[in-house]
Scaffold this motif. Structure first.
Motif: not given
Length: 78
Positions: A13, A23, A34, A37-38, A41
């Motif tokens: 991040k 993002q 997304v 990725l979330s 992170e």
């Protein structure tokens, strides 16, 4: 194991933001969602070494920077 996932997520991040990638922009380059990725992170998901290398290349950093230990009190990670 959980500490390394948290550190990786915080670093991912941090460097993504330093490169001024949203993002949405980052996931397009990384060919991922997304949501994925979330989860990365936030330290709630594991990934492969191949992906660590791919992320580092997108961010123009050494892959080891994504694995460095983080200081919990640094504001950059919030």
């Amino acid at each position: 194991m959980k500490k390394i996932l948290k550190n990786f997520g915080k670093n991912l991040k941090k460097y993504r933001k330093e490169c001024n990638y949203t993002q949405e922009q980052f996931v397009e380059l990384a060919n991922m969602s997304v949501t994925h990725l979330s989860l990365l992170e936030s330290g709630r998901y594991n990934t492969t070494l191949t992906n660590v290398e791919k992320f580092a290349n997108i961010l123009n950093i050494d892959y080891l920077q994504l694995l460095e230990d983080c200081k919990d009190n640094e504001k950059v990670y919030n």
